[in-house]
Write a protein that holds these residues in place. Sequence first.
Motif, mmCIF file in Angstrom:
data_model
loop_
_atom_site.group_PDB
_atom_site.id
_atom_site.type_symbol
_atom_site.label_atom_id
_atom_site.label_comp_id
_atom_site.label_asym_id
_atom_site.label_seq_id
_atom_site.Cartn_x
_atom_site.Cartn_y
_atom_site.Cartn_z
ATOM 1 N N GLN A 406 0.825 -1.210 0.000
ATOM 2 C CA GLN A 406 0.000 0.000 0.000
ATOM 3 C C GLN A 406 0.859 1.260 0.000
ATOM 4 O OE1 GLN A 406 -2.990 -0.094 3.090
ATOM 5 N NE2 GLN A 406 -3.618 -2.186 2.570
ATOM 6 N N ASN A 407 1.934 1.245 0.783
ATOM 7 C CA ASN A 407 2.842 2.392 0.787
ATOM 8 C C ASN A 407 3.497 2.594 -0.578
ATOM 9 O OD1 ASN A 407 2.252 2.803 3.496
ATOM 10 N ND2 ASN A 407 4.039 1.654 4.211
ATOM 11 N N ALA A 408 3.848 1.496 -1.239
ATOM 12 C CA ALA A 408 4.460 1.598 -2.564
ATOM 13 C C ALA A 408 3.470 2.143 -3.586
ATOM 14 C CB ALA A 408 4.977 0.232 -3.005
ATOM 15 N N LEU A 409 2.217 1.712 -3.511
ATOM 16 C CA LEU A 409 1.203 2.215 -4.441
ATOM 17 C C LEU A 409 0.901 3.689 -4.192
ATOM 18 C CD1 LEU A 409 -1.237 -0.825 -4.379
ATOM 19 C CD2 LEU A 409 0.142 -0.089 -6.324
ATOM 20 N N ILE A 410 1.005 4.129 -2.958
ATOM 21 C CA ILE A 410 0.767 5.538 -2.653
ATOM 22 C C ILE A 410 1.939 6.400 -3.101
ATOM 23 C CG2 ILE A 410 0.479 7.186 -0.757
ATOM 24 C CD1 ILE A 410 -1.075 4.999 0.727
ATOM 25 N N MET A 411 3.173 5.895 -2.882
ATOM 26 C CA MET A 411 4.351 6.690 -3.210
ATOM 27 C C MET A 411 4.649 6.672 -4.707
ATOM 28 S SD MET A 411 6.593 8.604 -1.818
ATOM 29 C CE MET A 411 8.051 9.440 -2.433
ATOM 30 N N PHE A 412 4.447 5.550 -5.372
ATOM 31 C CA PHE A 412 4.762 5.414 -6.798
ATOM 32 C C PHE A 412 3.532 4.886 -7.537
ATOM 33 C CE2 PHE A 412 8.593 4.444 -4.299
ATOM 34 C CZ PHE A 412 9.382 5.533 -4.653
ATOM 35 N N PRO A 413 2.519 5.718 -7.731
ATOM 36 C CA PRO A 413 1.294 5.229 -8.385
ATOM 37 C C PRO A 413 1.463 4.976 -9.880
ATOM 38 C CG PRO A 413 1.146 7.577 -7.976
ATOM 39 C CD PRO A 413 2.420 7.134 -7.342
ATOM 40 N N GLY A 414 2.494 5.566 -10.504
ATOM 41 C CA GLY A 414 2.665 5.374 -11.932
ATOM 42 C C GLY A 414 3.093 3.977 -12.325
ATOM 43 N N THR A 427 -7.661 -3.757 -16.700
ATOM 44 C CA THR A 427 -7.743 -2.918 -15.514
ATOM 45 C C THR A 427 -9.188 -2.579 -15.197
ATOM 46 O OG1 THR A 427 -5.629 -1.977 -16.192
ATOM 47 C CG2 THR A 427 -6.790 -0.856 -14.427
ATOM 48 N N ASP A 428 -9.481 -2.554 -13.901
ATOM 49 C CA ASP A 428 -10.831 -2.215 -13.443
ATOM 50 C C ASP A 428 -11.145 -0.763 -13.791
ATOM 51 O OD1 ASP A 428 -13.250 -2.150 -12.254
ATOM 52 O OD2 ASP A 428 -12.549 -2.536 -10.213
ATOM 53 N N THR A 429 -12.397 -0.505 -14.106
ATOM 54 C CA THR A 429 -12.805 0.863 -14.449
ATOM 55 C C THR A 429 -12.664 1.814 -13.266
ATOM 56 O OG1 THR A 429 -15.096 0.244 -13.931
ATOM 57 C CG2 THR A 429 -14.392 0.076 -16.235
ATOM 58 N N LYS A 430 -12.818 1.294 -12.059
ATOM 59 C CA LYS A 430 -12.638 2.145 -10.881
ATOM 60 C C LYS A 430 -11.196 2.633 -10.778
ATOM 61 C CE LYS A 430 -16.257 -0.101 -8.127
ATOM 62 N NZ LYS A 430 -16.548 -0.849 -6.865
ATOM 63 N N VAL A 431 -10.266 1.749 -11.095
ATOM 64 C CA VAL A 431 -8.843 2.127 -11.026
ATOM 65 C C VAL A 431 -8.511 3.112 -12.133
ATOM 66 C CG1 VAL A 431 -6.485 1.245 -11.080
ATOM 67 C CG2 VAL A 431 -8.289 -0.086 -9.993
ATOM 68 N N LEU A 432 -9.018 2.864 -13.337
ATOM 69 C CA LEU A 432 -8.740 3.771 -14.440
ATOM 70 C C LEU A 432 -9.339 5.156 -14.208
ATOM 71 C CD1 LEU A 432 -9.345 1.401 -17.499
ATOM 72 C CD2 LEU A 432 -7.153 2.262 -16.672
ATOM 73 N N LEU A 476 -2.691 -8.026 -5.069
ATOM 74 C CA LEU A 476 -2.494 -6.679 -5.603
ATOM 75 C C LEU A 476 -3.823 -5.939 -5.741
ATOM 76 C CD1 LEU A 476 -0.620 -4.556 -6.913
ATOM 77 C CD2 LEU A 476 -0.930 -5.763 -9.083
ATOM 78 N N GLU A 477 -4.851 -6.650 -6.143
ATOM 79 C CA GLU A 477 -6.163 -6.017 -6.302
ATOM 80 C C GLU A 477 -6.714 -5.524 -4.969
ATOM 81 O OE1 GLU A 477 -10.594 -7.136 -8.152
ATOM 82 O OE2 GLU A 477 -8.977 -8.638 -8.029
ATOM 83 N N SER A 478 -6.574 -6.338 -3.938
ATOM 84 C CA SER A 478 -7.067 -5.915 -2.623
ATOM 85 C C SER A 478 -6.286 -4.717 -2.099
ATOM 86 C CB SER A 478 -6.957 -7.083 -1.642
ATOM 87 O OG SER A 478 -5.605 -7.487 -1.480
ATOM 88 N N ALA A 479 -4.976 -4.685 -2.363
ATOM 89 C CA ALA A 479 -4.176 -3.544 -1.911
ATOM 90 C C ALA A 479 -4.565 -2.277 -2.662
ATOM 91 C CB ALA A 479 -2.689 -3.845 -2.113
ATOM 92 N N VAL A 483 -5.965 1.200 -0.987
ATOM 93 C CA VAL A 483 -5.330 2.505 -1.211
ATOM 94 C C VAL A 483 -6.362 3.521 -1.694
ATOM 95 C CG1 VAL A 483 -3.691 3.722 -2.703
ATOM 96 C CG2 VAL A 483 -3.025 1.597 -1.587
ATOM 97 N N MET A 484 -7.239 3.132 -2.583
ATOM 98 C CA MET A 484 -8.268 4.062 -3.058
ATOM 99 C C MET A 484 -9.194 4.471 -1.923
ATOM 100 S SD MET A 484 -9.311 2.776 -6.903
ATOM 101 C CE MET A 484 -9.837 1.143 -6.405
ATOM 102 N N GLY A 485 -9.490 3.533 -1.012
ATOM 103 C CA GLY A 485 -10.302 3.894 0.147
ATOM 104 C C GLY A 485 -9.587 4.877 1.061
#
Length: 607
Positions: A406-414, A427-432, A476-479, A483-485
Amino acid sequence: MSTRHLRRVYGNDVLTKDEYDDTSDVEPITRDEKLKSFNVFNLLNEKFECETINDTENETAVEHEEIDNDKSNKKKKKKKKKIEKSSKIQDVEKSENLQDFESIDEIERTVKEVNKLLGEPAPCSSKIQDINSCNIRDNILIVQHKHLNAANEMRRICGSKVSLRENKNNRGRSRVGLKKLWLTSHTDWFPTAKFGLSMAIDNTIKSSGGVQYFIFVHSPYYRQIQMKFFDAVESQNPENIVNILNTHPCNIDALLQFADLCKVNEDLQMSAEYVERAVYYLECAFHPLFNITSSYCRLSYKHQANRALFIALFKHLMFIGDRACNRTSLELCKFVMSLDPDDDPLAIILVIDFYAIRAREYQWFIDFCQYWEEKKNLTQLPNIAYSLALANFHIGNLDVANELLQNALIMFPGVLLNLLDKRGVETDTKVLGHDHFGLRAKNTTSIALEKLQDLYVLRSYHLWKESTPMSILSWLESAVHAVMGRIDAGDEYTKFCEMKRIKRYQGKPPRNVLRHIILSDMKEVTINHPGINNGEVIFSYDPLPPTDSVDIYLKRRIIHRSAQQNTNLLSLFVSSLFTNPNSTVVGDAGALNHVNNIHEDPPEEFD
């Protein structure tokens, strides 16, 4: 007469089936069993024979019984002595233990009384921490001999029948003589004479803590060949480099340059062979005190003669990694990093996580990150942040792995969208549609950070395909949803990481990162960008040398170039008398300006 009598008469010779009596119940024997003294006339009396035989049998039986009785008596006596000794020792130990307990009690009483008067002292754990840190460092940076040979790993992967070529090379290991080589498996390249390259102890750098610095030394003969190599590179004619290798096959820079030419022509096997040959000759020149398994042998990257070992080993481990020899590549990464762990001139830290995960050395990688985190802030690199979470996931530390991911996804979302794209996942539409992984990630990611993220995705995307009891994709999907929450709930850590990402990775990447990108030779990741490359000339045998480089050939090259400039100007002046008088020399002047501007300060680099 029986066969027993005949054997005694004829000296125990072995008889054939026709010669000895069928009625006898004794088998023929050999000469070794012949008696030392025997009277032939005793054979006339059969009774005497039987009596002597019976007497000898009885005597031997009595002797055996006496020997057995003596042995049993001796054993009993020894057991008694041992029991007596052990009882005495136990009594002494009990008395000593009682005395020790009494003395300890007295000491504790006095210590408690002193502490009541002066106060409790602070716990002294610095020595223990130093010992633990030293042990961790030795375990992390140590290189194991058995994992340095790629041929051994190929046998473990593919079986005993790998290739006839590797078996032939292993048979010839005795040709090396007393010197044992570890970095390569070839021995038919051993130079028959001194080729001018050696290693000495570098006394210009002070050593401390058991660290010893070394330096490669070029003989006058080797320097002459090196000057020819520089002329061949500047001529931009591959045939000149081939001519140098034909006459001087042990020139390291020529081998590395020709390996790159083979790679451009898509002859990867020949390129890997020439790189391995360069590593072989470098190892032949090692100092006797230069221990590759130790973490206390150093080479300064500032010296031009030392840089060939770094570059050759980097290219060698890349070729070995392409052959799925991941553990060998990991050990070579340790070796290269131990040569200069503070500066890390080739940014091995950007690839060591990949080979650690591929070799399934998860716990080692976790210990490595814990040791270097305080000194280098490893989690501020995208490859370390994601690989550390993946390593904890593989060993079953799910709570730690979830937090790190989660920290990695927050720091490096690209990284996420590119990773899923290379992974072939819809990819899920929510993520996109989420801003954190979309426009905001692009706007807050600098060009330098984008290069690091692309390096990790292109190199490690298939690590997220491996099947495990718990699917990596579902983890990865749950993380991602967690993060989005957190972002929608207004988590302050996400804002902190966004500001840190905007400020920290601006400017030009460090010089070691640029070298890593050049040597990795990925078509998708290049330094051809106005904000990264300032038009500096790049040579594959020595890309982007340090600004404070110690080059023993610099003065000679400048003098040699000036001499060439004078000859060219003279020839142009003579030719201008017969052609166009307005002709000028532009390329040569530019070359002189490039030589004079070698030591210019580079632009600012991100931290």
